[in-house]
Design a protein around this motif. Structure first.
Motif, PDB file in Angstrom:
ATOM      1  N   ARG A  11      37.408  49.786  34.788  1.00 45.33           N
ATOM      2  CA  ARG A  11      36.975  49.178  33.524  1.00 45.33           C
ATOM      3  C   ARG A  11      37.406  47.722  33.438  1.00 45.33           C
ATOM      4  O   ARG A  11      36.697  46.889  32.877  1.00 45.33           O
ATOM      5  N   ILE A  12      38.595  47.429  33.959  1.00 39.18           N
ATOM      6  CA  ILE A  12      39.105  46.054  33.866  1.00 39.18           C
ATOM      7  C   ILE A  12      38.305  45.131  34.773  1.00 39.18           C
ATOM      8  O   ILE A  12      37.971  44.002  34.394  1.00 39.18           O
ATOM      9  N   LEU A  13      37.981  45.605  35.966  1.00 36.77           N
ATOM     10  CA  LEU A  13      37.127  44.807  36.852  1.00 36.77           C
ATOM     11  C   LEU A  13      35.788  44.528  36.177  1.00 36.77           C
ATOM     12  O   LEU A  13      35.267  43.408  36.242  1.00 36.77           O
ATOM     13  N   TRP A  14      35.232  45.545  35.546  1.00 33.02           N
ATOM     14  CA  TRP A  14      33.942  45.396  34.866  1.00 33.02           C
ATOM     15  C   TRP A  14      34.034  44.350  33.758  1.00 33.02           C
ATOM     16  O   TRP A  14      33.177  43.467  33.645  1.00 33.02           O
ATOM     17  N   LEU A  15      35.081  44.424  32.941  1.00 37.83           N
ATOM     18  CA  LEU A  15      35.245  43.450  31.869  1.00 37.83           C
ATOM     19  C   LEU A  15      35.354  42.030  32.421  1.00 37.83           C
ATOM     20  O   LEU A  15      34.737  41.093  31.895  1.00 37.83           O
ATOM     21  N   LEU A  16      36.131  41.862  33.467  1.00 34.78           N
ATOM     22  CA  LEU A  16      36.285  40.531  34.063  1.00 34.78           C
ATOM     23  C   LEU A  16      34.950  40.001  34.568  1.00 34.78           C
ATOM     24  O   LEU A  16      34.663  38.802  34.455  1.00 34.78           O
ATOM     25  N   GLU A  17      34.132  40.880  35.116  1.00 35.86           N
ATOM     26  CA  GLU A  17      32.803  40.458  35.570  1.00 35.86           C
ATOM     27  C   GLU A  17      31.914  40.105  34.377  1.00 35.86           C
ATOM     28  O   GLU A  17      31.151  39.127  34.432  1.00 35.86           O
ATOM     29  N   GLU A  18      31.996  40.877  33.309  1.00 37.20           N
ATOM     30  CA  GLU A  18      31.211  40.554  32.113  1.00 37.20           C
ATOM     31  C   GLU A  18      31.599  39.185  31.556  1.00 37.20           C
ATOM     32  O   GLU A  18      30.741  38.436  31.077  1.00 37.20           O
ATOM     33  N   LEU A  19      32.873  38.857  31.617  1.00 35.70           N
ATOM     34  CA  LEU A  19      33.356  37.573  31.098  1.00 35.70           C
ATOM     35  C   LEU A  19      33.182  36.432  32.093  1.00 35.70           C
ATOM     36  O   LEU A  19      33.393  35.271  31.742  1.00 35.70           O
ATOM     37  N   GLY A  20      32.825  36.763  33.337  1.00 33.16           N
ATOM     38  CA  GLY A  20      32.633  35.728  34.351  1.00 33.16           C
ATOM     39  C   GLY A  20      33.917  35.040  34.764  1.00 33.16           C
ATOM     40  O   GLY A  20      33.909  33.853  35.119  1.00 33.16           O
ATOM     41  N   LEU A  21      35.029  35.777  34.755  1.00 36.70           N
ATOM     42  CA  LEU A  21      36.331  35.192  35.087  1.00 36.70           C
ATOM     43  C   LEU A  21      36.647  35.374  36.572  1.00 36.70           C
ATOM     44  O   LEU A  21      36.243  36.367  37.185  1.00 36.70           O
ATOM     45  N   GLU A  22      37.398  34.445  37.107  1.00 36.04           N
ATOM     46  CA  GLU A  22      37.886  34.586  38.472  1.00 36.04           C
ATOM     47  C   GLU A  22      39.126  35.476  38.467  1.00 36.04           C
ATOM     48  O   GLU A  22      39.962  35.399  37.565  1.00 36.04           O
ATOM     49  N   TYR A  23      39.239  36.310  39.491  1.00 35.62           N
ATOM     50  CA  TYR A  23      40.385  37.207  39.582  1.00 35.62           C
ATOM     51  C   TYR A  23      40.530  37.672  41.029  1.00 35.62           C
ATOM     52  O   TYR A  23      39.587  37.603  41.821  1.00 35.62           O
ATOM     53  N   ASP A  24      41.720  38.136  41.337  1.00 37.84           N
ATOM     54  CA  ASP A  24      41.984  38.764  42.628  1.00 37.84           C
ATOM     55  C   ASP A  24      42.292  40.239  42.413  1.00 37.84           C
ATOM     56  O   ASP A  24      42.656  40.659  41.312  1.00 37.84           O
ATOM     57  N   ILE A  25      42.147  41.005  43.475  1.00 40.61           N
ATOM     58  CA  ILE A  25      42.421  42.442  43.417  1.00 40.61           C
ATOM     59  C   ILE A  25      43.496  42.803  44.433  1.00 40.61           C
ATOM     60  O   ILE A  25      43.415  42.401  45.601  1.00 40.61           O
ATOM     61  N   GLN A  26      44.485  43.549  43.981  1.00 41.31           N
ATOM     62  CA  GLN A  26      45.440  44.189  44.872  1.00 41.31           C
ATOM     63  C   GLN A  26      45.072  45.663  44.901  1.00 41.31           C
ATOM     64  O   GLN A  26      45.100  46.339  43.873  1.00 41.31           O
ATOM     65  N   TYR A  27      44.693  46.181  46.062  1.00 36.34           N
ATOM     66  CA  TYR A  27      44.160  47.537  46.170  1.00 36.34           C
ATOM     67  C   TYR A  27      45.271  48.559  46.441  1.00 36.34           C
ATOM     68  O   TYR A  27      46.201  48.304  47.207  1.00 36.34           O
TER      69      TYR A  27
END
Length: 223
Positions: free
Chosen positions: A14-30
């Motif tokens: 859900r958080i990844l989805w929100l960040l994409e909706e907002l068009g924000l840059e982010y990194d992922i630690q898997y």
């Protein structure tokens, strides 16, 4: 830079989805679940003491809990997007659904998951009938009626408006996505509740949702 500590097949999608909706840059630690226990790895406790997902870090801030993370991102990066203005009736509904998702919708779904797993665990043959009787009776008399109650309620709410808050998509729909996806994959949600199924079809078709899947990896609840 925002870092999402992302556990596969978890609420952090859900958080990844929100960040994409907002068009924000982010990194992922898997992080990957233990294939036997399905629990998060111990390495997540190095980020947050509970070792749960989702967790984000943003500079010196470490923040857990889906609702808290969504609220933080909307407040600091939303610029008025995906949330109704404060002081409006829509804002009250928005806050309600943000809390309802985890406070009311998820507990019976989690209970069903736990009791289903208890039934599947190996036990001595002479104990198995007792275990099945207890788990089956609990599901039949409490867990499943509660799930039915909530699904009927949600279906009726979506008959009032296109999205949960109103006719505009908000972050509350992102928060609500997880229990509805869980219900569809594990708790019998099907075409008998067309409004909820339509909700799933519409969120899965959003480009930001699909981009989050591309970055986050396999997510069984999206099917």
């Amino acid at each position: 830079m925002i870092i999402v500590h992302h556990l596969n097949n978890s609420r952090s999608q859900r958080i990844l989805w929100l960040l994409e909706e907002l068009g924000l840059e982010y990194d992922i630690q898997y992080y990957d679940r233990d294939p036997k226990t399905m629990l998060a790895p111990a390495s997540l406790r190095q980020v947050h003491p509970l070792g749960k997902s989702p967790v984000i870090t943003d500079g010196a801030l470490t923040l857990a809990e889906s609702g808290a993370i969504i609220g933080y991102l909307i407040e600091h990066y939303g610029k008025g997007r995906l949330a109704p203005p404060p002081g409006t009736p829509e804002r009250s509904r928005y806050i309600y659904w943000m809390h309802y998702a985890e406070g009311s919708a998820m507990p019976p779904l989690l209970l069903k998951l736990v009791f289903d797993r208890i039934e599947q665990q190996p036990v001595p043959f002479f104990v198995k009938p007792i275990v099945r009787q207890i788990t089956g009776r609990t599901k039949q008399t409490f867990i499943e009626p509660q799930i039915t109650l909530h699904l009927d309620y949600l279906e009726a709410e979506l008959e009032k408006s296109l999205w949960f808050v109103g006719d505009e998509f908000t972050a509350a729909d992102i928060q609500m996505s997880f229990p509805i996806e869980v219900a569809a994959t594990r708790a019998g949600l099907d075409a008998s509740r067309p409004k909820l199924m339509d909700f799933l079809d519409r969120i899965h078709a959003r480009r930001a949702y699909q981009q989050a899947l591309e970055r986050g990896g396999a997510y069984k609840l999206s099917s």
